[in-house]
Design a protein around this motif. Structure first.
Motif, PDB file in Angstrom:
ATOM      1  N   LEU A   1       0.856  -1.176   0.000  1.00  0.00           N
ATOM      2  CA  LEU A   1       0.000   0.000   0.000  1.00  0.00           C
ATOM      3  C   LEU A   1       0.895   1.231   0.000  1.00  0.00           C
ATOM      4  O   LEU A   1       1.780   1.372   0.843  1.00  0.00           O
ATOM      5  N   GLY A   2       0.678   2.109  -0.957  1.00  0.00           N
ATOM      6  CA  GLY A   2       1.444   3.346  -0.989  1.00  0.00           C
ATOM      7  C   GLY A   2       0.596   4.480  -0.452  1.00  0.00           C
ATOM      8  O   GLY A   2      -0.557   4.621  -0.819  1.00  0.00           O
ATOM      9  N   ILE A   3       1.178   5.268   0.456  1.00  0.00           N
ATOM     10  CA  ILE A   3       0.467   6.435   0.966  1.00  0.00           C
ATOM     11  C   ILE A   3       1.209   7.680   0.473  1.00  0.00           C
ATOM     12  O   ILE A   3       2.403   7.827   0.719  1.00  0.00           O
ATOM     13  N   VAL A   4       0.497   8.529  -0.244  1.00  0.00           N
ATOM     14  CA  VAL A   4       1.115   9.733  -0.799  1.00  0.00           C
ATOM     15  C   VAL A   4       0.506  10.953  -0.149  1.00  0.00           C
ATOM     16  O   VAL A   4      -0.697  10.996   0.104  1.00  0.00           O
ATOM     17  N   GLY A   5       1.329  11.937   0.113  1.00  0.00           N
ATOM     18  CA  GLY A   5       0.805  13.179   0.656  1.00  0.00           C
ATOM     19  C   GLY A   5       1.939  14.150   0.853  1.00  0.00           C
ATOM     20  O   GLY A   5       3.095  13.755   0.918  1.00  0.00           O
ATOM     21  N   GLU A   6       1.586  15.426   0.945  1.00  0.00           N
ATOM     22  CA  GLU A   6       2.621  16.427   1.158  1.00  0.00           C
ATOM     23  C   GLU A   6       2.888  16.564   2.651  1.00  0.00           C
ATOM     24  O   GLU A   6       2.239  15.903   3.466  1.00  0.00           O
ATOM     25  N   SER A   7       3.822  17.442   3.006  1.00  0.00           N
ATOM     26  CA  SER A   7       4.124  17.563   4.427  1.00  0.00           C
ATOM     27  C   SER A   7       2.887  18.060   5.164  1.00  0.00           C
ATOM     28  O   SER A   7       2.146  18.892   4.657  1.00  0.00           O
TER      29      SER A   7
ATOM     30  N   PHE B   1       4.181   1.762   2.096  1.00  0.00           N
ATOM     31  CA  PHE B   1       5.223   2.652   1.605  1.00  0.00           C
ATOM     32  C   PHE B   1       4.705   4.079   1.583  1.00  0.00           C
ATOM     33  O   PHE B   1       3.694   4.378   0.951  1.00  0.00           O
ATOM     34  N   ILE B   2       5.423   4.952   2.283  1.00  0.00           N
ATOM     35  CA  ILE B   2       4.960   6.329   2.430  1.00  0.00           C
ATOM     36  C   ILE B   2       5.919   7.265   1.719  1.00  0.00           C
ATOM     37  O   ILE B   2       7.134   7.145   1.876  1.00  0.00           O
ATOM     38  N   SER B   3       5.382   8.170   0.924  1.00  0.00           N
ATOM     39  CA  SER B   3       6.258   9.135   0.273  1.00  0.00           C
ATOM     40  C   SER B   3       5.469  10.349  -0.143  1.00  0.00           C
ATOM     41  O   SER B   3       4.247  10.316  -0.267  1.00  0.00           O
ATOM     42  N   HIS B   4       6.201  11.449  -0.355  1.00  0.00           N
ATOM     43  CA  HIS B   4       5.548  12.642  -0.879  1.00  0.00           C
ATOM     44  C   HIS B   4       5.499  12.573  -2.402  1.00  0.00           C
ATOM     45  O   HIS B   4       4.865  13.377  -3.045  1.00  0.00           O
ATOM     46  N   ASP B   5       6.223  11.603  -2.973  1.00  0.00           N
ATOM     47  CA  ASP B   5       6.427  11.557  -4.410  1.00  0.00           C
ATOM     48  C   ASP B   5       5.598  10.424  -5.018  1.00  0.00           C
ATOM     49  O   ASP B   5       5.892   9.250  -4.825  1.00  0.00           O
TER      50      ASP B   5
ATOM     51  N   LEU C   1      10.837  21.839  -0.770  1.00  0.00           N
ATOM     52  CA  LEU C   1       9.416  22.214  -0.783  1.00  0.00           C
ATOM     53  C   LEU C   1       8.547  21.082  -1.319  1.00  0.00           C
ATOM     54  O   LEU C   1       8.986  20.245  -2.095  1.00  0.00           O
ATOM     55  N   ASP C   2       7.290  21.111  -0.905  1.00  0.00           N
ATOM     56  CA  ASP C   2       6.330  20.148  -1.438  1.00  0.00           C
ATOM     57  C   ASP C   2       6.108  20.397  -2.921  1.00  0.00           C
ATOM     58  O   ASP C   2       6.251  21.513  -3.401  1.00  0.00           O
TER      59      ASP C   2
END
Lengths: 358, 592
Positions: free
Chosen positions: B38-44, B216-220, B516-517
């Motif tokens: 499971l990928g979790i995406v999000g900005e700061s 898996f967590i990422s901003h990208d 930066l995000d």
């Protein structure tokens, strides 16, 4: 490591030379004639001249400085001619080992000659040799007391942050930091030895070794150490509590502590194995730095508790304008200071592998 | 859902906030089945890390779980609510059944123990092994995560390893007890792109081989999509969209998701401006200047992203075939570097003479043309930032020729140097540490004006600062704000306004948008492009991010180990890279 060690020793020698020079300059610009001070009121010109010659006070300052350094240096040059200023006086330099023997002069290996006291005519090295252990024991026990108790309380305060215990320990350490040692000494002496003397069985003044009432022998009196060490330890203790608390709080918020928790380790193991070692570095710096202040504080504490140590000696010597003793004690304290700093740097390397000394 | 492993439902985590509590995670529900990722995406500030940390009860002390549950199904029909199990039991799960790796490999390992000891500790905490057996296991895992010479790594301290190696040690530690779930929180963000690629492959391989599930967590989004089967997009504490990777990428339903996908600079062409989140939402909070801080402001009323609004308006045309950056304009050179080298002393002997040197720049030949943007790309340690410092004459090169507008910079006198300092400015990476926390925005921007006595009149100076604030799209009320009151993007705007104060002709942008995000990054990049054409600026744009450099640059120079290995027009270089290293870098870029 070895290279680092040699480097540190070379630096230490350089620093020592600087300190020795500074001490020499300081005591040479001070007003007053030691010869006159020595003789007091009943002085006649002839005997003052004799004393001045004996002390070398009639020589140029440059020559005096050279002789002073020559006397301090373990390897020194001396003449065999008794009238020479650099005469190899067996009375002064014994015991020594001759390294190179020339016709009129030789190079010898000796322990540093710190001259004789103007007052008692005793060798300064001997005076220091007698009192240094007392001072060292006192300073050492108070630092040990401050470190052990301080780190323990600091860690507890960090774990129980924002509880009553934490606030009390912060209050106590603020109080301890602002308490001057001469006042603390009087207060503690009065309370524990005078008011509670019957309960505690402690004396207001006393030494590590005392001759018993019947004059039969010298006895070790460890209990006389308690009050001076406690007094001297209060300020470092206050600092150590604060520092180890803050340092521990800082370390506990680090990423690798989170990693340790994520491994499934129990809290005591995280605390003692992963956090403690990382949090000790700033504490050790502080403890070594405090040793200097301790040397300053020790003067009052020794005087008030009648503890015959370096502080006691230096106050006495300053009162009597006994320059060789003052110079000797100042030099001794700097040597101790330098040695402690080298030891602290080596402890760093043991605690933190990132400080691989090169 | 078949074979469920973890089920987060209605999770709400809050932090104390000046008035009341701030909901950092707001009613999050996610499901993960065995063997899936499971990928979790999000900005700061989206709450993605907090969600992951609450699975293992590792939340920061200030955080509190208000409601919700995290059900873990260890098999044989049992169900555990991880938020309610006693500490003893959660410790048995941590690092054993569920383990975690973190973003910063630099700080996540304990600096005072060897890597081997740390892995052995993890193994012996959960398994009844002797030290020797555990060591064998650790070495086996070191080989498994493809560490070179495991025996040496075993004895090494973390600071002796590179970032990629440390992250591999972290992974070895995390998988050493055969967990059924591995949570990876931005595991590649701090790493170079080629190393990122290999770590992603490693994680994918381990997951297959040992049947682990992966969170898996990422901003990208591009990185996450490399390893994830399912995706969840988080924004301001909420899951705004979730689904299988294919479905979500093909047809994103939510405006925020679509904005996130669009505002990353594309690799295949060069648009004139980038999409921003504002293009996708009618919500004005994303149009700069936004409110104080999007992540904290969101607690009252998070913007609701409606289901699929109309596609963004405004045609975004391509830049590539623009006539004004054809090679014909490469005549007017501003900087010219010939055979430029810079050595740093690594070790000095007793007399302070260098006995071991690091060649940070190695015979660099480079021309920078007026009015153009030169992109400088390379991995960490390639000498990009050293080159930037040489260009600003903050450090002098060890050898080589360095000309500015035809004059040798090394021979500049005091007067020329002063003019040079006004003309040549730099914007740094980290807007959090480059602004003085005790100066307000206004005094910070006016400081260079005061120093160079541009305006003697206070009123005039103030007007000039206001004009600069307006240029970087900040309203006048920012004049009296302090850095801590600004968000990352706003800080970078202030930094840009400050360097523009002296009307420079040349700016070095040293990783200016890397911290930066992506959505903020797009806004700043658009701003930079706009300022460039308005003031006829010349940029050197330093970055490790290829898509950003593609958008910004007319020409690109690729650096490796202090050398410029390839220079060329941006379009050309992306279409047909001539150097093998460039090709490898381009291949490592994760894409959707």
């Amino acid at each position: 490591m070895a290279q680092y060690f040699i480097k540190r020793i070379l630096y230490a020698i350089l620093i020592l030379w600087g300190v020795a020079t500074l001490v020499f300059v300081l005591f040479n610009v001070l007003p007053g004639d030691p010869a006159r001070m020595l003789m007091g009121q009943r002085s006649d010109v002839a005997s003052i001249q004799a004393i001045r010659k004996d002390l070398g006070l009639n020589r140029s300052k440059g020559l005096q400085y050279l002789k002073y350094l020559n006397d301090l240096s373990p390897v020194s040059y001396h003449s065999h001619e008794p009238s020479d200023y650099f005469y190899l006086d067996p009375d002064k330099y014994a015991p020594y080992t001759r390294l190179i023997k020339g016709k009129n002069n030789s190079l010898i290996l000796k322990s540093p000659y710190l001259r004789r006291s103007y007052q008692s005519r005793k060798q300064v090295a001997g005076i220091i040799g007698q009192t240094l252990p007392n001072t060292f024991i006192l300073a050492f026990s108070s630092i040990i007391f401050a470190s052990l108790v301080g780190i323990f309380l600091g860690i507890l305060a960090a774990i129980y942050k924002d509880t009553l215990f934490d606030r009390l320990s912060i209050f106590f350490s603020a109080f301890g930091m602002s308490l001057p040692s001469f006042f603390a000494a009087i207060l503690i002496g009065w309370f524990f030895a005078f008011k509670l003397g019957d309960v505690t069985g402690l004396n207001l003044t006393g030494n590590l070794y005392e001759v018993d009432d019947f004059g039969r022998g010298v006895h070790l009196r460890l209990k006389n150490l308690i009050l001076p060490a406690l007094t001297l330890g209060i300020r470092p203790l206050a600092i150590v509590i604060q520092l180890s608390r803050n340092s521990m709080l800082d370390v506990l918020s680090r990423d690798y502590i989170r990693t340790a928790h994520a491994k499934g380790l129990a809290f005591p193991r995280v605390l003692f194995r992963h956090a403690l070692r990382n949090s000790l570095n700033p504490v050790i710096t502080a403890i070594s730095g405090w040793f200097a202040s301790l040397m300053a504080g020790i003067v009052f504490v020794e005087y008030i508790f009648g503890w015959k140590g370096l502080g006691y000696v230096i106050v006495d010597a300053l009162n009597k304008y006994d320059l060789p003793v003052v110079m000797g004690v100042v030099l001794t304290i700097s040597v101790m200071f330098i040695i402690i700093n080298v030891l602290v740097d080596l402890t760093y390397a043991l605690l933190d592998p990132r400080v691989r000394l090169g | 859902m078949n074979n469920p492993l973890l089920s987060i439902s209605g999770l709400t985590v809050s932090f104390p906030y000046s008035r009341g509590r701030h909901r950092a995670v707001d009613d999050v529900s996610l499901d993960l089945s065995g063997g899936r990722s499971l990928g979790i995406v999000g900005e700061s500030g989206s709450g993605k890390s907090l969600t992951a940390l609450s699975v293992l009860n590792l939340l920061p002390v200030a955080a509190r779980v208000d409601q919700g549950s995290v059900f873990y199904y260890p098999g044989s029909g049992k169900t555990l609510d991880l938020l309610k199990v006693p500490p003893r039991q959660i410790r048995q799960i941590r690092g054993n059944a569920i383990s975690m790796i973190f973003q910063e490999p630099m700080t996540s390992l304990n600096p005072v123990f060897t890597c081997g000891d740390q892995v052995v500790e993890a193994i012996r905490t959960h398994q009844d092994y002797s030290y020797g057996q555990a060591k064998k296991q650790a070495l086996k895992w070191f080989r498994e995560v493809e560490l070179p010479s495991p025996e040496r790594i075993y004895k090494s301290y973390p600071h002796e390893l590179s970032g990629g190696q440390r992250q591999r040690v972290m992974i070895a530690m995390a998988v050493s007890c055969n967990p059924s779930l591995l949570i990876a929180d931005e595991p590649t963000t701090a790493l170079d792109v080629t190393i990122q690629q290999s770590i992603l492959q490693l994680l994918g391989g381990l997951k297959e081989r040992y049947g682990m599930s992966l969170m898996f967590i990422s901003h990208d989004l591009a990185v996450v999509s490399q390893v994830a089967d399912d995706l969840a997009v988080m924004h301001q504490g909420r899951v705004v969209e979730k689904g299988t990777k294919e479905a979500l990428l093909r047809d994103p339903q939510n405006d925020y998701t679509r904005g996130l996908m669009a505002c990353r600079p594309p690799l295949d062409h060069r648009p004139q401006r980038l999409y921003t989140l504002a293009d996708f939402t009618r919500d004005q909070r994303h149009a700069a200047p936004g409110p104080k801080n999007a992540s904290t402001a969101g607690q009252k009323s998070a913007p609701t992203y409606g289901q699929k609004s109309t596609p963004p308006t405004g045609q975004i045309s391509s830049f590539d075939s623009d006539p004004h950056d054809k090679p014909s304009s490469y005549s007017n050179e501003l900087f010219s570097l010939r055979g430029l080298s810079k050595d740093f002393a690594l070790k000095t002997n007793f007399w302070g003479k260098a006995v071991q040197q690091l060649r940070a720049l190695d015979r660099v030949d480079l021309d920078i043309y007026k009015g153009q943007t030169l992109g400088l790309v390379g991995e960490s340690g390639s000498g990009k930032s050293t080159l930037a410092r040489v260009l600003l004459r903050l450090i002098l090169p060890s050898e080589g020729l360095f000309r500015y507008q035809g004059g040798d910079v090394a021979e500049f006198g005091k007067k020329q140097m002063q003019a040079f300092r006004q003309q040549v400015q730099i914007v740094f990476q980290d807007p959090y540490s480059t602004l003085n926390p005790r100066l307000s925005t206004g005094s910070m921007i006016s400081e260079p004006l005061r120093y160079y006595r541009y305006y003697t009149d206070r009123k005039q100076r103030r007007d000039r600062v206001m004009e600069l604030l307006e240029n970087v799209r900040l309203t006048p009320d920012y004049y009296n704000r302090y850095p801590h009151e600004l968000s990352g993007g706003e800080r970078q705007r202030v930094a840009i306004a400050r360097v523009l104060a002296l009307n420079p002709g040349f700016l070095v942008l040293d990783e200016a948008v890397s911290a930066l995000d992506v959505s903020i990054q797009a806004e700043i990049l658009n701003l930079l492009q706009e300022l460039k054409s308005r003031y006829h600026l010349t940029y050197v744009f330093i970055t490790h991010d290829f898509s950003v450099v593609r958008f910004m640059s007319d020409r690109i120079a690729v650096m490796k180990e202090g050398r410029v290995v390839e220079t060329g027009a941006a379009e050309e270089l992306f279409r047909s890279p001539s150097h093998g290293y460039t090709r490898r870098l381009l291949e490592s870029i994760p894409s959707l």
